[in-house]
Motif scaffolding. Structure first.
Motif: not given
Length: 71
Positions: A23-42
């Motif tokens: 669950w910790a890995v899933i939450i970290v992946k979701l944070v990366v996907i929705f926060c970091v990638l949104k800021l960089l690519f969109f």
């Protein structure tokens, strides 16, 4: 009824060992996907391109221009 469902999930998550790590890995992946990638690519195109807060007008212009170009 609702209390039974709550206790079922509470006891299930409390007895997890490997599941907590997953669950910790899933939450970290979701944070990366929705926060970091949104800021960089969109980037926020509307904020940059729309003049005087006329976002609806900008979108309408873009749609009509692209429809005219497609014909």
């Amino acid at each position: 009824m609702l209390g039974g469902v709550y206790r079922f999930y509470r006891d299930g998550f409390a007895s997890m060992t490997v599941g907590r790590t997953l669950w910790a890995v899933i939450i970290v992946k979701l944070v990366v996907i929705f926060c970091v990638l949104k800021l960089l690519f969109f980037p926020d195109v509307l904020k940059r391109e729309a003049r005087d807060g006329d976002k609806a007008g900008y979108v309408a212009t873009q749609l009509t221009d692209r429809a005219a170009d497609a014909r």
